[in-house]
Structures are given as C-alpha cells and as structure tokens.
Design a protein around this motif. Structure first.
Motif, PDB file in Angstrom:
ATOM      1  N   VAL A 311      -2.426   0.764  -1.105  1.00 33.68           N
ATOM      2  CA  VAL A 311      -1.028  -0.034  -1.012  1.00 33.68           C
ATOM      3  C   VAL A 311       0.017   0.558  -1.612  1.00 33.68           C
ATOM      4  O   VAL A 311       1.420   0.587  -1.659  1.00 33.68           O
ATOM      5  N   SER A 312       0.067   1.930  -2.767  1.00 32.68           N
ATOM      6  CA  SER A 312       1.237   2.737  -2.965  1.00 32.68           C
ATOM      7  C   SER A 312       1.540   3.584  -1.553  1.00 32.68           C
ATOM      8  O   SER A 312       2.285   3.708  -1.209  1.00 32.68           O
ATOM      9  N   ARG A 313       0.326   4.136  -0.613  1.00 29.37           N
ATOM     10  CA  ARG A 313       1.170   4.752   0.400  1.00 29.37           C
ATOM     11  C   ARG A 313       1.264   3.541   1.391  1.00 29.37           C
ATOM     12  O   ARG A 313       2.067   4.359   2.171  1.00 29.37           O
ATOM     13  N   LEU A 314       0.910   2.451   1.468  1.00 26.17           N
ATOM     14  CA  LEU A 314       1.793   1.280   2.559  1.00 26.17           C
ATOM     15  C   LEU A 314       2.878   1.702   2.352  1.00 26.17           C
ATOM     16  O   LEU A 314       4.160   1.048   2.738  1.00 26.17           O
ATOM     17  N   GLY A 315       3.217   0.945   0.710  1.00 25.05           N
ATOM     18  CA  GLY A 315       4.409   1.397   0.406  1.00 25.05           C
ATOM     19  C   GLY A 315       5.784   2.606   1.214  1.00 25.05           C
ATOM     20  O   GLY A 315       6.580   2.433   1.156  1.00 25.05           O
ATOM     21  N   LYS A 316       4.930   3.979   0.683  1.00 28.19           N
ATOM     22  CA  LYS A 316       5.302   5.124   1.196  1.00 28.19           C
ATOM     23  C   LYS A 316       5.984   4.493   2.333  1.00 28.19           C
ATOM     24  O   LYS A 316       7.372   5.377   3.074  1.00 28.19           O
ATOM     25  N   ASP A 326      12.764  -3.429   1.521  1.00 27.19           N
ATOM     26  CA  ASP A 326      12.290  -4.358   0.825  1.00 27.19           C
ATOM     27  C   ASP A 326      10.225  -5.151   0.480  1.00 27.19           C
ATOM     28  O   ASP A 326       9.860  -5.322   0.240  1.00 27.19           O
ATOM     29  N   GLU A 327       9.965  -4.892   2.470  1.00 28.81           N
ATOM     30  CA  GLU A 327       8.304  -4.280   2.419  1.00 28.81           C
ATOM     31  C   GLU A 327       8.194  -2.914   0.992  1.00 28.81           C
ATOM     32  O   GLU A 327       7.435  -3.607   0.752  1.00 28.81           O
ATOM     33  N   GLY A 328       8.599  -2.065   1.145  1.00 28.63           N
ATOM     34  CA  GLY A 328       8.359  -1.160  -0.034  1.00 28.63           C
ATOM     35  C   GLY A 328       7.985  -1.174  -1.544  1.00 28.63           C
ATOM     36  O   GLY A 328       6.942  -1.435  -1.815  1.00 28.63           O
ATOM     37  N   TYR A 329       8.981  -2.387  -1.255  1.00 28.87           N
ATOM     38  CA  TYR A 329       9.632  -3.004  -3.046  1.00 28.87           C
ATOM     39  C   TYR A 329       7.667  -3.645  -3.379  1.00 28.87           C
ATOM     40  O   TYR A 329       7.421  -3.492  -3.950  1.00 28.87           O
ATOM     41  N   ARG A 330       7.700  -4.332  -2.293  1.00 33.16           N
ATOM     42  CA  ARG A 330       6.567  -5.770  -2.504  1.00 33.16           C
ATOM     43  C   ARG A 330       5.516  -4.540  -2.230  1.00 33.16           C
ATOM     44  O   ARG A 330       4.382  -5.001  -3.260  1.00 33.16           O
ATOM     45  N   TYR A 331       4.712  -3.965  -1.843  1.00 39.21           N
ATOM     46  CA  TYR A 331       3.731  -2.785  -1.955  1.00 39.21           C
ATOM     47  C   TYR A 331       3.705  -2.002  -2.796  1.00 39.21           C
ATOM     48  O   TYR A 331       2.635  -2.014  -4.021  1.00 39.21           O
ATOM     49  N   HIS A 332       4.302  -1.223  -3.295  1.00 37.57           N
ATOM     50  CA  HIS A 332       5.122  -1.013  -4.696  1.00 37.57           C
ATOM     51  C   HIS A 332       4.737  -1.617  -6.339  1.00 37.57           C
ATOM     52  O   HIS A 332       4.185  -0.752  -6.759  1.00 37.57           O
ATOM     53  N   SER A 333       5.365  -2.398  -5.949  1.00 36.76           N
ATOM     54  CA  SER A 333       4.921  -3.455  -6.922  1.00 36.76           C
ATOM     55  C   SER A 333       4.283  -3.807  -6.990  1.00 36.76           C
ATOM     56  O   SER A 333       3.787  -4.211  -8.642  1.00 36.76           O
TER      57      SER A 333
END
Length: 474
Positions: A311-316, A326-333
C-alpha cells in the motif's frame, strides 16, 4: 529320566558363536566410549568392533541374535558419526564445513539408521516392549541430534536431517518416528526461509522460494506417511496437527515471497521512470501499479506488514510520480494504519513506513491553513497527546508490567468491559495480559470513541506490540 533331567538343567547352556563375537565387540566399544586413547587407536578399535558385530550377524541363527547385532551396529555407527564430526570441527577454524567434508559422517549416519531399523524389525518378533521402546527412543535421539547440528554446522537444508529423512523413507519405521523427523526438518527449512526474508534489502527470492517449495514437499510426504500408517495415537495426531500448522505458515510465506517479487518488479519500473527523468512513461507507471496491486492482493488478510508495504508503494507512485497528493495521502494513511496494527521494531525502522508517515504528516501540515478556525483546540489536543506519549514511553522503559498498569490506570477504557485485571504470576500470564490489552486498545476497535482517543490507542498499541514481540516465543 527324572534324575537325568535334573542333572542336565544344572549345566549352563553354551553361548552361541554370534553372542561370543558380539561380547568381544562390546568390550572394544566400551573402551572407545571410556576414552583415554588417541584418535587413531579409537578409530582402529571401532573398526575392529564393527567387524566383530558384522561377523556375529552373519553367524546369527535366531531373530533375537539378529536384532541384538543390528542394534550394536546401529549404536556404533551413530557414535562413529558423532566422533568424526567432532574431529572435523576441532580441525577447522570455523563452524562452516562443506557437504563434501561431511560425506564420511553421512555414511555412518545412514548405516546407523538402517541398522536400528533392522533391529526393530527383527526385535518385533522376540524382544520385550521395553527393548522396542528403548530402540525407538534412540531413533528419536538421532532425529533431535541431527536437528541440533543445523545450528552447529552452517550448511543449508540441514544435511544430517536430510540423511535421516531419506533413510527413513526406505526403512520400515513407526509412523510417529517418521512424523517427528518430518516435523523437525520442516522447522529447519521454514526457519531458513524466514532468515532469508529478514535480510532486509538483500533477499534472494529464488533461494527462499526453493526452501518453501521443499517445505511443501515435506508436508506432502508427511501427510502421505500418516495416511499409509495405522490409526494414529494421540502423539501422532499432535505431530500431524503441528505439521498442518507449518504447512499453513508455509503457504502464507509463499504468498509473501511472491508479493515481494512483485514489489521488486514494481520498484524496478519506478526506478527506470525516475532514471529517465520523465514521468510521462505511462506504460511503466501502469506496470508498477499493477505489480504493487498484485502484491497487495497476495498478502491481504495473510500478512499485514507486507500488505502495508504494498500500500505504501502505491502511495509513493501517486504522490511522488503522478503528482496526486490526495490519492497518495489515502494510500499512505492506510499503510500507516496497517503498520500500527503490527507495530514492531522491524516495521518502525522500515524505510517504507518512515516514508508513508512523513507523507501523512506533511499532508496534514499543508492542510492546516484550511482549519484556521480551530487552532487552539487542536494545539491543546496535540500537546496532550505528546504528554501522554511521553508518559507511555517512561512506563514502557520501566518494563512490561509498569506499562500495563499505566495503560489501564491512566487511560481507563470508555467501555467498562475492557478494563481488565492484569496478571503477572508468570511469563505466560504476562503474555496473556499483553494480548488482552492489545485487543482492548486496538485502534480499529476504538473508532467510535473519537479521533483523539483513537490516536492515543495507536500510540498505546505500538508500545504494547513491541513488548508482545518479546513474549511471542514464551
């Protein structure tokens, strides 16, 4: 007739030639066990004793004599194997020996198992139950010894256990003894695979996958062995349950291994995009996202840490490559929330976790001007959280008991049913209290009590999980 019978019964029966040869061999064998001779003389005596036992076996006329000869040969061969290994280790500067170095030891070990197996086969016709049980315990001791050598001799896949397993498969041995050997070997293989996983950044996926495949093959053999045997007793069923548990763990590890390979492929795509300095290579970016999503699907509900990494990789990709904060924050969160569930030193030190946490904090900091109407309230809540975290850290430093007391006394749960009484009589009771506290204060089960309480539960869970990691092996 009566007088003749009494006279003959008083005369001791002559011992057979086989028994005489065996007793001569026993004298030499005991001399070797007692020590006091140099290596060369001890080996000479062992070889002489072996020849005497072999000749005694040839001259054996009864099943009882054959059983005793095979037992003597088996015990001698096992001792010779251990003797040769000790001699090898004393002659090297390290504990690392090659498989070629161990070839002589392996020959003696195979012969030991074969001879003891033959002893059981012949002894079943004439020996007592005590004698049979003693022989089975010797075979179990060989299994335990072979398993221990995996830590002493640094060779992949525990070569001695391999020998024992391979020999067991061609010998007619009790099902429980064979299941024990499979269980021990599975332990060794799985631990080797896990060590490969823990070598952060230098994982040899091919080696790890090969070890896991070997584990699956061993579990199949164990299940086949139990199916062919007679009805299992309590010990056999217990061993089979343990093997089934290992099989389930191996299946999860296989998914993790496949997921990590997918993550590595995704990282390669992202690296190529970054190296080219062009974020318009949509195909490579799409490939990276596909690899990360594959890793996510493989580990979902199987391994939370690997799921969080994917999930972190997707956010990155979304925040760092595609420029979609915004999309990155959703995955990082989501990655941070998942990591909190299994917070451990390895997770806390992982680069992906630090990156996602920094991204979440940066996003909140950037969004702060949009919430200027509540600065005082938020700052007070933030200061209170920092003070509570500092107090938690002090309690955690004093030990697990102080931490549990502090959590339940200073942060009484809103739900009275979750305010448990802790117990510290033993490691097991401390472990149980920790596990109960982790369930009580898990962030996911505390959402209904507000964001402030949930954030505090996240911090409590981190510290509880760190201590629980220490007690997992207890």
């Amino acid at each position: 007739m009566s007088g003749f019978h009494n006279a003959s019964s008083s005369v001791p029966r002559c011992r057979s030639r086989s028994t005489n040869l065996r007793e001569r061999g026993n004298i030499l064998y005991r001399q070797v066990l007692e020590g006091g001779f140099c290596t060369a003389i001890r080996i000479t005596k062992l070889e002489h004793a072996r020849r005497l036992y072999q000749n005694a076996l040839v001259l054996s006329l009864t099943a009882e004599e054959k059983a005793s000869c095979h037992k003597n040969l088996g015990m001698l061969e096992w001792f010779h194997c251990k003797f040769e290994l000790t001699h090898l280790l004393e002659g090297t500067l390290s504990d690392t020996l090659s498989i070629k170095d161990l070839s002589v030891c392996k020959v003696h070990l195979v012969e030991a198992v074969k001879s003891l197996s033959d002893a059981l086969k012949h002894g079943a016709q004439c020996k007592s139950r005590i004698w049979i049980d003693h022989l089975e315990n010797i075979l179990r001791s060989i299994i335990e010894w072979a398993a221990e050598q995996s830590a002493l001799v640094s060779i992949c896949r525990s070569t001695f256990l391999q020998c024992v397993i391979n020999t067991f498969e061609i010998c007619d041995l009790p099902t429980n003894t064979r299941l024990l050997a499979y269980r021990k070997y599975l332990d060794v293989l799985l631990q080797e695979a896990l060590r490969e996983r823990l070598q952060n950044g230098r994982i040899n996926h091919n080696v790890r996958q090969s070890l896991l495949q070997d584990c699956l093959e061993m579990t199949r053999k164990a299940f086949s062995c139990s199916a062919k045997g007679s009805d299992l007793d309590d010990e056999g069923r217990s061993l089979l349950d343990e093997i089934q548990g290992i099989h389930d763990s191996v299946s999860v590890e296989m998914c993790i291994c496949d997921a990590m390979q997918a993550v590595a492929l995704g990282d390669k795509c992202v690296s190529e995009v970054s190296k080219d300095g062009c974020c318009n290579d949509r195909e490579k970016i799409k490939d990276a996202l596909d690899h990360y999503r594959q890793a996510l699907l493989l580990t979902r509900e199987k391994d939370v840490e690997s799921e969080a990494m994917a999930v972190s990789r997707l956010g990155k990709v979304y925040s760092g490559v595609l420029g979609s904060p915004d999309e990155g924050y959703r995955y990082h969160s989501q990655a941070v929330q998942l990591a909190t569930r299994v917070m451990s030193p390895s997770v806390e030190m992982a680069d992906w976790y630090k990156y996602s946490l920094d991204e979440v904090n940066a996003y909140h900091e950037k969004a702060r001007p949009d919430r200027m109407g509540r600065p005082n309230k938020e700052s007070r809540a933030s200061r209170a959280l920092q003070e509570n975290v500092a107090a938690l850290d002090k309690a955690a430093e004093r030990g697990v008991k102080d931490l549990l007391k502090h959590v339940y006394q200073e942060h009484t749960h809103p739900d009275p049913k979750r305010n448990a009484i802790w117990r510290f009589e033993s490691n097991a009771s401390v472990k149980a209290s920790l596990k109960r506290a982790i369930l009580h204060y898990h962030p996911d089960s505390n959402v209904v009590y507000g964001d402030v309480w949930k954030k505090l539960c996240e911090e409590i869970s981190k510290r509880l999980n760190r201590h629980y990691a220490v007690f997992k092996g207890c």
